[in-house]
Design a protein around this motif. Structure first.
Motif, PDB file in Angstrom:
ATOM      1  N   LEU A   2     -81.332  -8.508  17.419  1.00 33.86           N
ATOM      2  CA  LEU A   2     -81.081  -8.652  15.985  1.00 33.86           C
ATOM      3  C   LEU A   2     -81.750  -7.522  15.219  1.00 33.86           C
ATOM      4  CD1 LEU A   2     -81.685 -12.493  15.620  1.00 33.86           C
ATOM      5  CD2 LEU A   2     -79.556 -11.300  16.173  1.00 33.86           C
ATOM      6  N   VAL A   3     -80.939  -6.739  14.494  1.00 36.33           N
ATOM      7  CA  VAL A   3     -81.419  -5.694  13.598  1.00 36.33           C
ATOM      8  C   VAL A   3     -80.696  -5.877  12.265  1.00 36.33           C
ATOM      9  CG1 VAL A   3     -81.975  -4.075  15.440  1.00 36.33           C
ATOM     10  CG2 VAL A   3     -79.687  -4.038  14.416  1.00 36.33           C
ATOM     11  N   ILE A   4     -81.148  -5.168  11.227  1.00 35.98           N
ATOM     12  CA  ILE A   4     -80.662  -5.438   9.872  1.00 35.98           C
ATOM     13  C   ILE A   4     -80.142  -4.161   9.218  1.00 35.98           C
ATOM     14  CG2 ILE A   4     -81.288  -6.312   7.587  1.00 35.98           C
ATOM     15  CD1 ILE A   4     -83.532  -7.873   8.946  1.00 35.98           C
ATOM     16  N   PRO A   5     -78.893  -4.156   8.752  1.00 40.08           N
ATOM     17  CA  PRO A   5     -78.389  -2.991   8.021  1.00 40.08           C
ATOM     18  C   PRO A   5     -79.141  -2.786   6.708  1.00 40.08           C
ATOM     19  CG  PRO A   5     -76.582  -4.407   8.746  1.00 40.08           C
ATOM     20  CD  PRO A   5     -77.849  -5.175   8.944  1.00 40.08           C
ATOM     21  N   ALA A   6     -79.242  -1.527   6.288  1.00 41.59           N
ATOM     22  CA  ALA A   6     -79.855  -1.168   5.009  1.00 41.59           C
ATOM     23  C   ALA A   6     -79.034  -0.054   4.383  1.00 41.59           C
ATOM     24  CB  ALA A   6     -81.301  -0.726   5.212  1.00 41.59           C
ATOM     25  N   GLY A   7     -79.453   0.403   3.212  1.00 36.41           N
ATOM     26  CA  GLY A   7     -78.771   1.489   2.538  1.00 36.41           C
ATOM     27  C   GLY A   7     -78.869   2.795   3.293  1.00 36.41           C
ATOM     28  N   ASP A   8     -78.107   3.776   2.851  1.00 41.72           N
ATOM     29  CA  ASP A   8     -78.096   5.115   3.438  1.00 41.72           C
ATOM     30  C   ASP A   8     -77.676   5.086   4.905  1.00 41.72           C
ATOM     31  OD1 ASP A   8     -78.338   7.869   3.108  1.00 41.72           O
ATOM     32  OD2 ASP A   8     -80.408   7.910   3.821  1.00 41.72           O
ATOM     33  N   ASN A   9     -76.848   4.094   5.249  1.00 40.61           N
ATOM     34  CA  ASN A   9     -76.315   3.941   6.613  1.00 40.61           C
ATOM     35  C   ASN A   9     -77.429   3.886   7.659  1.00 40.61           C
ATOM     36  OD1 ASN A   9     -73.941   3.518   8.144  1.00 40.61           O
ATOM     37  ND2 ASN A   9     -74.090   5.579   8.975  1.00 40.61           N
ATOM     38  N   VAL A  10     -78.385   3.021   7.404  1.00 39.10           N
ATOM     39  CA  VAL A  10     -79.549   2.820   8.281  1.00 39.10           C
ATOM     40  C   VAL A  10     -79.526   1.389   8.800  1.00 39.10           C
ATOM     41  CG1 VAL A  10     -82.080   2.561   8.210  1.00 39.10           C
ATOM     42  CG2 VAL A  10     -80.991   4.589   7.221  1.00 39.10           C
ATOM     43  N   VAL A  11     -80.026   1.185  10.019  1.00 38.59           N
ATOM     44  CA  VAL A  11     -80.381  -0.168  10.453  1.00 38.59           C
ATOM     45  C   VAL A  11     -81.894  -0.249  10.544  1.00 38.59           C
ATOM     46  CG1 VAL A  11     -78.230  -0.712  11.648  1.00 38.59           C
ATOM     47  CG2 VAL A  11     -80.111   0.347  12.916  1.00 38.59           C
ATOM     48  N   ARG A  12     -82.419  -1.372  10.070  1.00 40.90           N
ATOM     49  CA  ARG A  12     -83.866  -1.580  10.054  1.00 40.90           C
ATOM     50  C   ARG A  12     -84.333  -2.332  11.296  1.00 40.90           C
ATOM     51  NH1 ARG A  12     -84.395  -4.540   4.372  1.00 40.90           N
ATOM     52  NH2 ARG A  12     -82.164  -4.812   4.766  1.00 40.90           N
ATOM     53  N   LEU A  13     -85.485  -1.930  11.803  1.00 43.50           N
ATOM     54  CA  LEU A  13     -86.186  -2.657  12.845  1.00 43.50           C
ATOM     55  C   LEU A  13     -87.452  -3.219  12.219  1.00 43.50           C
ATOM     56  CD1 LEU A  13     -85.890  -0.066  15.774  1.00 43.50           C
ATOM     57  CD2 LEU A  13     -84.233  -1.783  15.052  1.00 43.50           C
ATOM     58  N   LEU A  14     -87.505  -4.541  12.104  1.00 44.60           N
ATOM     59  CA  LEU A  14     -88.614  -5.227  11.437  1.00 44.60           C
ATOM     60  C   LEU A  14     -89.110  -6.362  12.323  1.00 44.60           C
ATOM     61  CD1 LEU A  14     -86.832  -5.523   7.960  1.00 44.60           C
ATOM     62  CD2 LEU A  14     -88.723  -3.979   8.465  1.00 44.60           C
ATOM     63  N   PRO A  15     -89.608  -6.049  13.504  1.00 42.21           N
ATOM     64  CA  PRO A  15     -90.017  -7.126  14.413  1.00 42.21           C
ATOM     65  C   PRO A  15     -91.221  -7.885  13.886  1.00 42.21           C
ATOM     66  CG  PRO A  15     -90.788  -5.013  15.223  1.00 42.21           C
ATOM     67  CD  PRO A  15     -89.902  -4.711  14.047  1.00 42.21           C
ATOM     68  N   PRO A  16     -91.445  -9.093  14.387  1.00 42.99           N
ATOM     69  CA  PRO A  16     -92.689  -9.787  14.058  1.00 42.99           C
ATOM     70  C   PRO A  16     -93.884  -8.929  14.447  1.00 42.99           C
ATOM     71  CG  PRO A  16     -91.172 -11.247  15.208  1.00 42.99           C
ATOM     72  CD  PRO A  16     -90.586  -9.879  15.299  1.00 42.99           C
ATOM     73  N   LEU A  17     -94.958  -9.067  13.723  1.00 38.74           N
ATOM     74  CA  LEU A  17     -96.136  -8.237  13.978  1.00 38.74           C
ATOM     75  C   LEU A  17     -96.832  -8.607  15.286  1.00 38.74           C
ATOM     76  CD1 LEU A  17     -97.679  -8.127  10.370  1.00 38.74           C
ATOM     77  CD2 LEU A  17     -95.866  -6.705  11.364  1.00 38.74           C
ATOM     78  N   ILE A  18     -96.477  -9.736  15.869  1.00 38.83           N
ATOM     79  CA  ILE A  18     -97.069 -10.168  17.134  1.00 38.83           C
ATOM     80  C   ILE A  18     -96.257  -9.651  18.322  1.00 38.83           C
ATOM     81  CG2 ILE A  18     -98.283 -12.191  16.248  1.00 38.83           C
ATOM     82  CD1 ILE A  18     -94.851 -12.498  17.883  1.00 38.83           C
ATOM     83  N   VAL A  19     -95.271  -8.809  18.059  1.00 39.71           N
ATOM     84  CA  VAL A  19     -94.395  -8.299  19.108  1.00 39.71           C
ATOM     85  C   VAL A  19     -95.220  -7.588  20.188  1.00 39.71           C
ATOM     86  CG1 VAL A  19     -93.970  -6.048  18.016  1.00 39.71           C
ATOM     87  CG2 VAL A  19     -92.197  -7.081  19.451  1.00 39.71           C
ATOM     88  N   THR A  20     -94.786  -7.709  21.438  1.00 38.29           N
ATOM     89  CA  THR A  20     -95.503  -7.107  22.553  1.00 38.29           C
ATOM     90  C   THR A  20     -94.843  -5.795  22.983  1.00 38.29           C
ATOM     91  OG1 THR A  20     -94.179  -8.201  24.256  1.00 38.29           O
ATOM     92  CG2 THR A  20     -96.081  -9.416  23.379  1.00 38.29           C
ATOM     93  N   GLU A  21     -95.566  -5.022  23.796  1.00 38.42           N
ATOM     94  CA  GLU A  21     -94.975  -3.789  24.308  1.00 38.42           C
ATOM     95  C   GLU A  21     -93.788  -4.096  25.222  1.00 38.42           C
ATOM     96  OE1 GLU A  21     -97.643  -0.857  25.832  1.00 38.42           O
ATOM     97  OE2 GLU A  21     -99.149  -1.219  24.272  1.00 38.42           O
ATOM     98  N   ALA A  22     -93.831  -5.220  25.912  1.00 40.43           N
ATOM     99  CA  ALA A  22     -92.684  -5.621  26.737  1.00 40.43           C
ATOM    100  C   ALA A  22     -91.470  -5.910  25.868  1.00 40.43           C
ATOM    101  CB  ALA A  22     -93.052  -6.841  27.577  1.00 40.43           C
ATOM    102  N   ASP A  23     -91.689  -6.574  24.723  1.00 37.38           N
ATOM    103  CA  ASP A  23     -90.596  -6.821  23.777  1.00 37.38           C
ATOM    104  C   ASP A  23     -90.022  -5.505  23.265  1.00 37.38           C
ATOM    105  OD1 ASP A  23     -90.972  -9.612  23.919  1.00 37.38           O
ATOM    106  OD2 ASP A  23     -92.411  -9.583  22.265  1.00 37.38           O
ATOM    107  N   VAL A  24     -90.896  -4.552  22.968  1.00 41.23           N
ATOM    108  CA  VAL A  24     -90.475  -3.248  22.478  1.00 41.23           C
ATOM    109  C   VAL A  24     -89.604  -2.545  23.513  1.00 41.23           C
ATOM    110  CG1 VAL A  24     -91.332  -0.910  22.013  1.00 41.23           C
ATOM    111  CG2 VAL A  24     -92.310  -2.867  20.792  1.00 41.23           C
TER     112      VAL A  24
END
Length: 397
Positions: free
Chosen positions: A352-374
């Protein structure tokens, strides 16, 4: 079947029933890696045990009393935020738009209380997003959100993003404040360089203006500091925050110096639900974690790993991803393909990622995200980008 809900959202055809950490589980049992976090809201991920305990414990005692009475946990949360920031006072509400409304009113009231009610205009920046109320829509100035809702609320002057000369030229005898996001979120994950924030602070001091920073999306650890402006060393007079401060529970915040808030006396502003015991219990629980030993260090460390891993995408898929933007765990992929199509393709890969202006997708993971998740997220982005590249090659043959 026709829905009973007002059709103001183009919803993806997925319903989630539970979550854990950085993962969501749909009704059918499919697992999705959540790099949207409810649009930067679920700062501690899903079902964080400390937040669950705080909310359920408080729910068994007291939900709401109104601000006609003292709310001790609100006093505690306000003091903790003041102690950890530039501010002297805090006001709690329910959302980012409400926090920005409070900030706008506070800046105008500051000048009115000083004998200059004519100073009410606020300079904002093209590409900004400050909320969906009539005043915050006018502050953002984006026509696609304003169109059809009658005349735009007066008092806001937009200048081009990054145009220092236009900013200086826009200051006049009616100017009260400058309002800016340290990183534009909806506008395409566009950071304001630290030296520009410092220059803006000096410009406001030179002209007697309030500096308002909108940290609704950037605040509460998102960039690796409690608030994003801290990286620049330039403090605002007034600041809004929301999203992450409640960890998923509706909570907004306006912080200010005592001087900036001098006009906000009893009866000048209010809220029915803002700062209620449920919200304050959760807000304090979020701060327990975010201000805990090593937490912001973790955010900075995992954010660096994410940015490094993403750095290969523009080289490997130059016709799909052209640039990596942002700071901390607020990153954007500037695309050469439609961002809504890319987000849908990533969702098909259960990311799950989120579209934004200027034809961008945002990556806004939870702050507890792990390196494995990344690593897992970047692998799914690779698959998504490769599919677009293969489709382009096929179309060209």
């Amino acid at each position: 079947m026709t829905s009973a809900l007002l059709p103001t959202y183009a919803r993806a055809p997925i319903a989630f029933e539970r979550g854990e950490g950085a993962w969501l589980v749909a009704r059918g049992g499919e697992r999705y890696l959540d790099f949207g976090a409810g649009i930067a809201v679920n700062a501690l991920g899903h079902a964080h045990p400390h937040l669950v305990e705080a909310l359920t414990t408080q729910a068994q005692k007291l939900w709401h009393t109104s601000n006609l009475f003292e709310i001790p946990d609100g006093e505690r949360l306000g003091q903790r935020l003041v102690d950890a920031s530039f501010a002297d006072v805090a006001f709690f509400c329910n959302s980012g738009a409400e926090a920005n409304e409070a900030a706008i009113k506070m800046a105008r009231k500051y000048h009115a209380a000083g004998g200059h009610p004519e100073r009410y205009r606020i300079i904002t920046f093209e590409g900004a997003f400050h909320g969906r109320t009539l005043a915050t829509l006018a502050a953002g100035g984006q026509q696609k959100y304003i169109e059809g809702f009658g005349p735009k609320v007066d008092g806001f002057d937009q200048v081009p993003f990054g145009d220092h000369e236009a900013l200086r030229a826009a200051i006049g005898p009616e100017t009260a404040a400058v309002m800016i996001e340290p990183i534009q979120g909806e506008g395409g994950v566009r950071p304001v360089p630290p030296q520009c924030l410092r220059g803006l602070r000096a410009l406001c001091d030179e002209h007697g203006l309030m500096l308002i920073m909108d940290e609704v999306q950037t605040g509460v650890g998102r960039t690796g500091r409690l608030f994003a402006h801290e990286w620049s060393g330039a403090a605002p007079d007034i600041m809004s925050a929301a999203k992450g401060i409640g960890g998923g529970f509706p909570l907004g915040l306006c912080l200010a110096t005592r001087e900036a808030a001098r006009g906000m006396v009893a009866g000048s502003h209010g809220t029915t639900f803002g700062g209620n015991p449920l919200a304050m219990a959760v807000g304090n629980a979020v701060l327990d974690v975010v201000l805990g030993d090593g937490f912001l260090d973790h955010v900075q460390r995992v954010a660096l790993v994410l940015k490094q891993k993403l750095g290969a995408l523009p080289d490997r898929y130059p016709h799909v991803v052209t640039e990596i933007r942002g700071e901390g765990l607020m990153l954007g992929l500037k695309l050469a393909v439609p961002n809504t199509e890319f987000a849908a393709a990533a969702r098909a890969e259960h990311l799950l990622v989120i579209p934004a202006g200027d034809n961008v997708v945002r990556l806004l993971p939870p702050l507890i995200v792990t390196e494995a998740d990344v690593s897992e997220a970047v692998a799914r982005l690779e698959v998504t980008a490769a599919a677009f590249t293969a489709a382009m090659r096929g179309a060209a043959e």
